[in-house]
Design a protein around this motif. Sequence first.
Motif, PDB file in Angstrom:
ATOM      1  N   HIS A 122      30.467  -8.353  29.752  1.00 58.30           N
ATOM      2  CA  HIS A 122      30.305  -9.429  28.936  1.00 58.30           C
ATOM      3  C   HIS A 122      29.047  -9.693  28.307  1.00 58.30           C
ATOM      4  O   HIS A 122      28.364  -9.452  26.939  1.00 58.30           O
ATOM      5  N   ILE A 123      27.922 -10.424  28.392  1.00 59.64           N
ATOM      6  CA  ILE A 123      26.936 -10.954  28.132  1.00 59.64           C
ATOM      7  C   ILE A 123      25.335  -9.617  27.735  1.00 59.64           C
ATOM      8  O   ILE A 123      25.741  -9.475  27.107  1.00 59.64           O
ATOM      9  N   ASN A 130      26.084  -6.867  27.087  1.00 58.26           N
ATOM     10  CA  ASN A 130      26.737  -5.645  25.642  1.00 58.26           C
ATOM     11  C   ASN A 130      27.115  -6.409  24.744  1.00 58.26           C
ATOM     12  O   ASN A 130      27.454  -6.359  23.773  1.00 58.26           O
ATOM     13  N   SER A 131      27.034  -8.042  24.579  1.00 62.38           N
ATOM     14  CA  SER A 131      27.667  -8.810  23.352  1.00 62.38           C
ATOM     15  C   SER A 131      26.341  -8.985  22.151  1.00 62.38           C
ATOM     16  O   SER A 131      24.896  -8.254  22.955  1.00 62.38           O
ATOM     17  N   GLU A 188      24.365 -11.184  21.269  1.00 67.08           N
ATOM     18  CA  GLU A 188      23.649 -11.730  21.662  1.00 67.08           C
ATOM     19  C   GLU A 188      22.083 -10.688  22.560  1.00 67.08           C
ATOM     20  O   GLU A 188      20.922 -11.021  22.510  1.00 67.08           O
ATOM     21  N   GLY A 240      23.995  -5.790  22.176  1.00 63.35           N
ATOM     22  CA  GLY A 240      24.838  -5.654  21.051  1.00 63.35           C
ATOM     23  C   GLY A 240      24.484  -5.713  19.791  1.00 63.35           C
ATOM     24  O   GLY A 240      25.428  -5.762  18.889  1.00 63.35           O
TER      25      GLY A 240
END
Length: 782
Positions: free
Chosen positions: A379-380, A382-383, A385, A388
């Motif tokens: 999650h983090i 590829n986020s 922030e 991503g």
Amino acid sequence: MSDGCQNGGEQPEDAAAPVEVWPEVQRAECLARGAALKWASGVFCRPEHLERLAQYRKRESQRTTSIHSRLKSVVQSYLEGVGWGLEQLREAKADLKEVAHTLRKTRSESSGNAEAVKVLEKLKDLSVNHCQLLAAVSNLPRLYAVRGMVLETERLVESRRLLEAHSRLMELECWQDDVLWQLQEAGSSGGAASGLSAQDEELVRAYFSGVGRLVEALGKELWAVVSSGLALARQNPTPFVSAVRIVEREEALDHMLLAERGSGSGAHGRPLPPGRPRCWRDCFFQVLEEAVSARFRNMSYLHTRGPGLAGHLSALQHGIVGDLGTVRHLLEHCVPPRYQLTRAYLRACHHCLQQHLAQVSGWELESGEIFAVLNWVLHIYNSPEMMGHPDLVCEVENLEPLISPEGLEQLQNKYVHSVRKSVSEWMHKALEVELTDWKRDQEPDIDHEGFYHTSLPTIITQMLEENARVALMISEALRDQTVQMGLYEMENLLNRFREALVEFGKEHRRDQNSNKNKLYLHYLLASISNCIILKTSTELLQQQQSPRSAGRFSRTPPNPLAALERAVRRACRLVMEQLMLELQPALQGVLSRPWLAQEDTLPQLSPVLERHFELYRCVRPPCRERLLEESQRLAVVEYVRVFMQKRLVCRSSEERQKLAQRISLDAQHLRDMFQRLECEGLVAEVNPTALLPVLADFIRLKDPSMLSLEVSGLVAKYPDISEEHVSVLLDVRGDVSRDVRGTVLDLLEQSAPPLPPGYRPIFTEILVPPSMPFCLPTAKCA
């Protein structure tokens, strides 16, 4: 040729010498004659066929003429080809004679020029020496300046004036290459096979050995600048720009030298100078990746294990994002666009992260640490922030996942295993607390709805729901695995819970005379309510699983609802056993002669049932209705069991009438009490209290001859009644003859119907005590 063969075959009679005849010709002639004879015999088999003889002769003559003409044309063409070939051979013979004459003339002339060649060889040697001396004289100023220029270049490298140092280094390398090339050309013109002798090449390399050291020193400083590019970009990017310009110069030189070498042919192609090609652009990216790896090594082993893993991953996130921002906004402008520096740096970071996370995944991690890794990876990372970010979307395409699908599956399995271990420990502790609560002198807690409960279902439910919620933050698949694990552990807990109930019941029976477990029944009822709460929680957990997860697990799926049902049945059975123990003293004097003389109906039975029914109100439905129904049934069963003990045998018709009336009053009393305690509508298909009026009617019957009909009706209502039960009823009446008894029992044996579907037996639970064995009426027996 055919004519020739025929002429050769026919020999004249006056020939002096015999002519040799080929056997093939004779054989062919014989075959031809045989074929002609066979054809003629077939054509002229009748005399009238001879009329067409002239026609056949003319046709065969024309065919023979055509064949002769074709043969002549073929022979003529062959003869013409042989003539042309002979003419070519004559011309070739004349040419060979002329060439041989010319060769003899050339050999004689070359032998006359041998003395002139010896004079030219001496002149050639003088020319080679002159060329070598000319190259030496022209390179003397450079050779004398080499050592001074090497020292000056070393000072420039040490002061990190890289561009100036590289210019001097290029000049030194150019001098070295020119000397080597001139020596090679001189050697080639002198007739040497390799052009440059090994001794001369070793001498030049030794004299220019400082150039090699300068290349190493410049490269060392260059890569030091490149590896510290992030820090320089924020302060003074000039050294980094100089390093990139030097790399581009070297790359251009490599391409130029390779092109010059490729354009030459044979011995005239210029060889590559020593140490070329250097491929410093590839080294640039390799050093960049090593610099990224070094930053990861600095961050990877400080406070990484235990609770510091989440902070370490957070530091990685901020560090990578900050470095990528520096590369994208500062360093990207210091290099040519074709470098695609941001993509290269991002790929280097990604590769180092893959290695680092593979190392972290191999550690013995707790569930919280595994969750931090999975959440960061899935999650983090590829986020928006991090990777991503809109400016980085095009850069991260075609990158392999940080952790392979197999590694992710192993990591998730480790997470589920760790959570399962924790859940099992917490469930074990919760069960121990529950068993301790059972021995308290304080009643169980009552919720806002008025039902008994303890802390066990709340702890279990909150723990499983929290684990499922946390796992869902990672993925639905991990949530399904966690729920599946929780259901397995729930089933194990309920099996241990049922075993604990059994032990609780055994301990209570051992200590029932003491007041050790005064609240035994209360905690049994609380356990039943707890099971109802756990059933609701289990159903909610099962509903959270996605439908496609059914075939994902190879093990047998858990069945906590079945374990719940077994635990509830065991608790209800213990409650009924306790009720039966309390009913036995209340039914001690029932159906005896003193009881028959009393006016009060069941004086001790009512308080026991009322107390139990009052406690049953604190049990959650549907088990509350189930307990009320079972209590009603148990009261009737125990009453009939006392009846089957034959405590009272009627001696007259008045006693039978009085006994029947008293049983009817007790049945009415039980019915009224059950209705008063809100038990109406809870009876089964065969109402247990309806059995007592039927038994009263059986005792009340005045004509014993009608007992067969009465028994038929009894069997129709209660098909599980046995011969022993009917025999006891006949004994209690006291007026049944042997013939009537035999008739009734024979009828019962013949008309034993099967149990209808849905019928719950009642007489099967009532055992008839064994009768006294037959003996002679001796004085001792009397």
